[in-house]
Structure formats: structure tokens, C-alpha cells
Motif scaffolding. Structure first.
Motif, PDB file in Angstrom:
ATOM      1  N   THR A   1      -4.034 -15.463 -44.956  1.00 20.68           N
ATOM      2  CA  THR A   1      -4.923 -14.932 -43.919  1.00 20.68           C
ATOM      3  C   THR A   1      -5.060 -13.425 -44.112  1.00 20.68           C
ATOM      4  O   THR A   1      -4.078 -12.685 -44.007  1.00 20.68           O
ATOM      5  N   LEU A   2      -6.289 -12.972 -44.403  1.00 18.87           N
ATOM      6  CA  LEU A   2      -6.512 -11.589 -44.844  1.00 18.87           C
ATOM      7  C   LEU A   2      -7.394 -10.813 -43.870  1.00 18.87           C
ATOM      8  O   LEU A   2      -8.189 -11.397 -43.124  1.00 18.87           O
ATOM      9  N   MET A   3      -7.253  -9.480 -43.925  1.00 23.94           N
ATOM     10  CA  MET A   3      -8.088  -8.606 -43.111  1.00 23.94           C
ATOM     11  C   MET A   3      -8.257  -7.266 -43.818  1.00 23.94           C
ATOM     12  O   MET A   3      -7.289  -6.716 -44.358  1.00 23.94           O
ATOM     13  N   THR A   4      -9.495  -6.731 -43.819  1.00 27.71           N
ATOM     14  CA  THR A   4      -9.758  -5.442 -44.476  1.00 27.71           C
ATOM     15  C   THR A   4      -9.262  -4.299 -43.600  1.00 27.71           C
ATOM     16  O   THR A   4      -9.087  -4.466 -42.377  1.00 27.71           O
TER      17      THR A   4
ATOM     18  N   GLN B   1      -7.403   3.366 -46.107  1.00 29.29           N
ATOM     19  CA  GLN B   1      -8.781   2.842 -46.198  1.00 29.29           C
ATOM     20  C   GLN B   1      -9.203   2.695 -47.667  1.00 29.29           C
ATOM     21  O   GLN B   1     -10.075   3.412 -48.170  1.00 29.29           O
TER      22      GLN B   1
ATOM     23  N   ARG C   1      -9.029  -2.686 -49.699  1.00 27.63           N
ATOM     24  CA  ARG C   1      -8.278  -3.888 -50.120  1.00 27.63           C
ATOM     25  C   ARG C   1      -7.879  -4.737 -48.914  1.00 27.63           C
ATOM     26  O   ARG C   1      -7.317  -4.232 -47.952  1.00 27.63           O
ATOM     27  N   LYS C   2      -8.208  -6.006 -49.015  1.00 31.16           N
ATOM     28  CA  LYS C   2      -7.794  -6.914 -47.951  1.00 31.16           C
ATOM     29  C   LYS C   2      -6.281  -7.112 -48.000  1.00 31.16           C
ATOM     30  O   LYS C   2      -5.709  -7.269 -49.080  1.00 31.16           O
ATOM     31  N   ARG C   3      -5.667  -7.118 -46.844  1.00 30.38           N
ATOM     32  CA  ARG C   3      -4.220  -7.323 -46.753  1.00 30.38           C
ATOM     33  C   ARG C   3      -3.928  -8.580 -45.943  1.00 30.38           C
ATOM     34  O   ARG C   3      -4.657  -8.917 -44.998  1.00 30.38           O
ATOM     35  N   SER C   4      -2.835  -9.239 -46.306  1.00 26.36           N
ATOM     36  CA  SER C   4      -2.451 -10.471 -45.611  1.00 26.36           C
ATOM     37  C   SER C   4      -1.673 -10.149 -44.341  1.00 26.36           C
ATOM     38  O   SER C   4      -1.193  -9.021 -44.146  1.00 26.36           O
TER      39      SER C   4
ATOM     40  N   TYR D   1       0.736  -6.875 -43.379  1.00 28.61           N
ATOM     41  CA  TYR D   1       0.648  -6.089 -42.142  1.00 28.61           C
ATOM     42  C   TYR D   1       1.982  -6.101 -41.392  1.00 28.61           C
ATOM     43  O   TYR D   1       2.383  -5.111 -40.780  1.00 28.61           O
TER      44      TYR D   1
ATOM     45  N   GLU E   1     -11.623  -3.747 -40.649  1.00 30.58           N
ATOM     46  CA  GLU E   1     -11.411  -4.714 -39.559  1.00 30.58           C
ATOM     47  C   GLU E   1     -10.136  -4.374 -38.790  1.00 30.58           C
ATOM     48  O   GLU E   1     -10.100  -4.467 -37.556  1.00 30.58           O
TER      49      GLU E   1
END
Length: 626
Positions: free
Chosen positions: A482-485, A498, A501-504, A508, A488
Motif C-alpha cells: 500500500t503506497l502513497m506519494t 518531496q 517516490r511512493k512510499r509504503s 511511513y 498525498e
């Protein structure tokens, strides 16, 4: 199982090592006898009324993960649960619980009474039966011979135990119980290397005579964390403990009477535990200290006795009374039982294999203080391993050992049988090289699969373990996928680099200012998992950057542990070894190259010579065989 014996396994002693040994043996299907002086003292907490702590709490979780009793029993009887080192990383946190002494004993006795394949008898064991170089049973005080394929000796402080209070010397295994003389003589007669150690206990006080109103009180954790992986909550009533301190007057009284202490008068030859010193040791060794902390621990919900943790002593009764009166809150405290030191025989644990079997006498296993350790948790863990191996030996199965990368139990046993002891051994997290992997929270993930393969469990524990494992697999997959930029994340008030890269979710969770509670507002699914699963995700995230390095270290460690040294290997064949190193190797008889390397004074150069000789020897054997 062998049928020509009265029992498959006999366990001598009903302390923490004996209880775990008897239960473990019986769970594997061995017809087991637990023989102890008094049935009513089985499971007795002879010293402090508490289980766990730093390092020790890890051992209790590992005992539980392998089907042992200690974790479940303390969950049923603990009256003050606290997580030590809570502000530090999960690897060094230590679960601890103060117990209701009577409840602990009651629940332990009930658990053993309900154990299939286990017979419990009040026998005083005076001797061992030794036939053709093997231990094949025991002899009772009344002369009865009881035969078994394996015997587990868990004598605690009973081997020629001697209580010291000032000049008084009282032969005893503990207060009002006879010492074991015959067994000690038999062990000396087997030419085992032995010695004397000592431990001590403080006076017990009448809680009704303590001025609790003047003391700082320490409450239990608001949300007690159980020891056993079978339990999700604690239902026993929780209490607070009192905190007080010694004063300058206390120190003056002790210093003035120091020569009356059994330890300082020369009456005791045995070494005491450095990390749990008597109040005399504290005053003499730390003269610059103005005071020492004392925890006043009630011994039960309905018991008036209080254990003053931190002031064990062997001073005479009148001196004990005088220095207690100088401590705030204890000015009018009544002594119910005076403190004392106890000295006892132990066997050098280098006489044992990693399975805790005596090298020179197959069939005999030792566990607990007889091996030079101190503490209920260290004893229970050894008892578990000795009981399992005693039963496995009877059935002809491979013996069960744990190495240093698998468990704190493995660290402890390796330390004992490789290095021996010069003082009572106590477990600390600092003893474990791989402590990031060997956390108390993941003991079930590490060890329960091994217990399942051994057959240690009933269906309930197996089912619970598999349910939890499946949840962990699903949760880890979700948290990794499950990823988020960063953009976001910023909309939710989460600040990260910033870089686009999307992080899971797992990544986080690794940020110091983020936790599961905050991220649940972003991902409500996170809150749908059980609390222990979410905690595992947080811990996974915390250690993700370190675990790959530790895994590489473990791979290298296991490479050496796989290199077995034949039991009949002749160190005389190894040319180039110094006499000192050769003598150490002959005395220790290490079972692996890794174990040999942990013997003090055995250098990498010596290991290289040993490896080269082993290689030549194995090649020669193959050629001769061909």
C-alpha cells in the motif's frame, strides 16, 4: 518408549527448573516422575516474588513459545505488570510481573497435576543409580530404587546447602528444608568439576507495620502486557509497590557491623551474584553512594508479607533490625523472617553438552542453579530444555538444541557450557549478539514452529499460532504493497522528502514522528488488524534497516556452527597449538568450530589449525574407508 524401566524420565526437584522439565518431558509422551521433598512447595518462589525483567523476560517468552508453563502461570498470578525499558527499542524492553506468591504456587501445582504422563511423588532422593557408565535411576532416602532411562537433576540450592545469618550456620536447602547431602557426594564421586556459590535474600516484613503513607508508590502499567502468547489480557487485580531508600545512618550501621556479616567474616567461600549484590556489598563497593533504592513488594493480594527488594543480607538478626529502622517508612516495621545468605554446591556447566547432558555420564541431565545460574527464568529455561532432551533421548530421537542466533535460551546454554561460570550467571540483553532478531515480542515466530515439529503442543496453541501467522503475512503484504506519494502524504500533514517516490505504509511507520495511531487516520484498514499484529508492523518498520545486516551476520555464524567436531577428536593431532589452547580444548570438548572459537584464549589462528587437521582427518577416513 522404553518399557523395562519404572519410568522413562525422573525429574528431581520441584522448583522452577523441575516444574518445566517434568512438564516438557511428559508433553513429549515420556512416562515421567517428578520427585521432590515436599509436594506443597512445588512451584515455590523461594526468593523475590517476581518473574521477568531485562533479558529474563525474553527467556519467559521463549519458554512459553515452546509450550512451557512459566508465562501462563505468571499471567494467572501477576499482581503488578510493568514493561521495563518501555522508552527504548523493542529489542531491549523487558516484561516483568510481580506475583502473588500463593497464587503462583497454586496455579503451577494445578497445571502439573493435570498433565498427562506425569506422576508426582514426595521422595527425598539420596543417590543415583549408575550402571555401565550410564545413569539409570535414583535411590530414595528410604533405600527404594526407582529406575528410568533418563534422570534430570534440578536441585536448586539444596546440594549441601548452608544458610548463614551472621555467625549462625544452618544446614538447609532453604528455610526449614533439609539439604541434599547424598546427591552432592555422588556428584563429587563421579569426578565432576564442582564448586560453591552463594545467593541471598532480604528479611520479610509485616506490611501492616510499614508507613505506606510516607512512601512514593509505583503503580502497575495501565494496560498490562501478558507473558504468554495464549493470552490477550490480564484479569488479575493489579497493585502498587512502595519505594524507599537507605540513608547515611543505614550505611553507618552496616559499615560498623560489616565483620559480623557471614560474607565479610570469611565464613562463606562461594561467590555471589555480582548483578544482585547484598546490601553489605553495595555499601562496601559503592561507598560514594548516598543511598540505595528499595522496592517494597507485597507478596500477595491477601498476604501481609512484604519483600524489600534491594537489601538482601547475611548480617545478624539484631543488626538487620537496627538498619531497617533507619530506612524511611520502615521505622516500625516488624520482621517476620530475617534475611540470610545460602551457600551451595554446583557443577561446572562445562561438564555438560549443549543438550544439558553430563558428558561423562549419559542419561543424566542437569538444570537450574546446579549449573551455576541464578533466577527463576534461567532455571525454567534450562529445565524446559533438559526435560525435552531427556524425553527425546529415551525415544531415540535427535536431541534438541538452540544456537545463539535462535534464542536467548541458546545464548545462555552456550555461555554456560562453553565458558563456565565464576559467579552465578544471570541473563542480560547485552549477552546476545543478535538481540535485534531475538526480541521478546517475536519469540513465538522464532520458536513455536520448532515446538510444533517436536510435538510440544496441543491443538489449541498450534491453531492460535497459525491464525496469528496468517494475519501477520496478510498485514505485512498489505503494509508493503500500500503506497502513497509525498504530495498525498503532505495533504494529510505528513512531511517527507518531496522526491516523488511512493512510499509504503511500512516505510511511513519507520519515521520517528509517525506511528500506527496517526497513520490509521490515513489508512483506516490499519486499525482493523489486532493490536499485536499492528505492533509487529511497527517493530518490523523500526528495524527494517538493520535486519539485513544482522541476517548476514547470522549466516556467517551458522556456517561455523555447522562444522561439527567429532566427539572422539584428538587434539594431540593438531600440530602448532600451544599447550594452553590444547588443554582448554580438551577440557571443554566443544561440539562445533563456532563453540571452540568462543572459548577464552582460542585464537583465529588456533581455529585455522584445528580446521586444517579436521579436514585432513576426514579425507584420511574417506580414503581408508575406500
Amino acid at each position: 518408549m522404553v518399557t523395562s524401566f519404572d519410568y522413562d524420565v525422573i525429574v528431581i526437584g520441584g522448583g522452577h527448573a523441575g516444574c518445566e522439565a517434568a512438564s516438557a518431558s511428559a508433553r513429549l509422551g515420556a512416562r515421567t516422575l517428578l520427585a521432590t521433598h515436599k509436594l506443597e512447595t512445588i512451584g515455590e518462589m523461594s526468593c523475590n516474588p517476581a518473574i521477568g525483567g531485562l533479558g529474563k523476560g525474553h527467556l519467559v517468552r521463549e519458554i512459553d513459545a515452546l509450550g512451557g508453563l512459566m508465562g501462563e502461570i505468571i499471567d494467572q498470578s501477576g499482581i503488578q505488570f510493568r514493561m521495563l525499558n518501555k522508552s527504548k527499542g523493542p529489542a531491549v524492553r523487558g516484561p516483568r510481573a510481580q506475583a502473588d506468591r500463593a497464587l503462583y504456587r497454586k496455579h503451577m501445582q494445578e497445571a502439573l497435576a493435570g498433565q498427562e504422563n506425569l506422576v508426582i511423588r514426595a521422595y527425598a532422593i539420596e543417590d543415583l543409580i549408575v550402571e555401565k557408565g550410564r545413569c539409570t535411576g535414583v535411590v530414595t532416602e528410604g533405600g527404594e530404587h526407582i529406575r528410568a532411562a533418563s534422570v534430570v537433576l534440578t536441585t536448586g540450592t539444596f546440594l549441601k546447602g548452608m544458610i548463614h545469618i551472621g555467625e549462625k550456620r544452618i544446614p538447609a536447602g532453604r528455610v526449614d528444608e533439609k539439604p541434599a547431602i547424598g546427591l552432592s557426594d555422588r556428584l563429587y564421586g563421579l569426578n565432576l568439576k564442582m564448586g560453591r556459590l552463594k545467593t541471598g535474600t532480604p528479611a520479610r516484613l509485616d506490611g501492616r507495620t510499614i508507613d505506606w503513607q510516607s512512601l512514593e508508590m509505583q503503580p502497575a502499567d495501565e494496560r498490562p502486557v501478558p507473558f504468554s502468547f495464549l493470552n490477550s489480557k490480564i484479569t488479575v487485580q493489579q497493585i502498587s509497590c512502595g519505594i524507599t531508600h537507605t540513608t547515611q545512618k543505614t550505611h553507618d550501621i552496616i559499615a560498623e557491623n560489616i565483620k559480623k556479616s557471614a560474607v565479610y567474616s570469611g565464613n562463606i567461600a562461594g561467590r555471589g551474584p555480582r548483578y544482585c549484590p547484598s546490601i553489605e556489598d553495595k555499601i562496601m563497593r559503592f561507598a560514594e553512594r548516598q543511598s540505595h533504592q528499595i522496592f517494597l513488594e507485597p507478596e500477595g493480594l491477601t498476604d501481609d508479607l512484604v519483600y524489600p527488594n534491594g537489601i538482601s543480607t547475611s548480617l545478624p538478626e539484631d543488626v538487620q533490625a537496627a538498619f531497617l529502622e533507619s530506612i524511611p517508612g520502615l521505622e516500625r516495621a516488624r520482621i517476620v523472617r530475617h534475611g540470610y545468605a545460602i551457600e551451595y554446591d554446583y557443577v561446572d556447566p562445562r561438564e555438560l553438552t549443549l543438550a544439558l547432558q553430563v558428558k561423562s555420564l549419559p542419561g543424566l541431565y542437569l538444570a537450574g542453579q546446579i549449573n551455576g545460574t541464578t533466577g527463576y527464568e534461567e532455571a525454567g529455561a534450562q529445565g524446559l530444555m533438559a526435560g525435552l532432551n531427556a524425553a527425546l533421548c529415551v525415544s531415540g530421537d535427535d536431541l534438541f538444541t538452540l544456537d545463539r542466533s535462535e534464542a536467548y535460551i541458546g545464548v545462555m546454554i552456550d555461555d554456560l557450557v562453553t565458558k563456565g561460570v565464576t559467579e552465578p550467571y544471570r541473563m542480560f540483553t547485552s549477552r546476545a549478539e543478535y538481540r535485534l532478531s531475538l526480541r521478546s515480542d517475536n519469540a513465538d515466530q522464532r520458536l513455536t514452529p520448532l515446538g510444533i515439529r517436536l510435538g510440544c503442543f496441543d491443538g489449541k496453541r498450534e491453531e492460535m499460532f497459525h491464525v496469528k501467522q496468517n494475519q501477520l503475512i496478510e498485514a505485512r503484504a498489505w503494509a508493503s504493497g500500500t503506497l502513497m506519494t509525498p504530495n498525498e502524504a503532505a495533504k494529510h500533514g505528513i512531511k517527507v522528502n518531496q522526491d516523488g517516490r511512493k512510499r509504503s505504509v511500512l516505510e511511513y511507520l519507520a519515521y520517528p514522528d509517525l506511528d500506527a495511531e496517526k497513520l490509521t487516520a490515513v489508512w483506516p484498514e490499519l486499525g482493523s488488524w489486532p493490536p499485536d499484529i499492528v505492533e509487529q508492523l511497527e517493530i518490523d518498520a523500526t528495524y527494517a534497516g538493520y535486519m539485513d545486516r544482522q541476517k548476514a551476520d547470522i549466516v556467517a555464524f551458522r556456517k561455523d556452527e555447522k562444522l561439527k567436531i567429532p566427539s572422539d577428536f584428538s587434539y594431540e593431532m593438531v600440530t602448532g597449538l600451544s599447550n594452553e589452547v590444547r588443554q582448554k580444548l580438551v577440557a571443554a570438548r566443544p561440539q562445533t568450530i563456532g563453540q571452540a572459537g568462543r572459548i577464552e584464549g582460542v585464537t583465529p589462528a588456533a581455529l585455522a589449525l584445528l580446521l586444517a587437521t579436521m579436514k585432513k582427518s576426514s579425507i584420511g577416513k574417506r580414503h581408508n574407508h575406500g
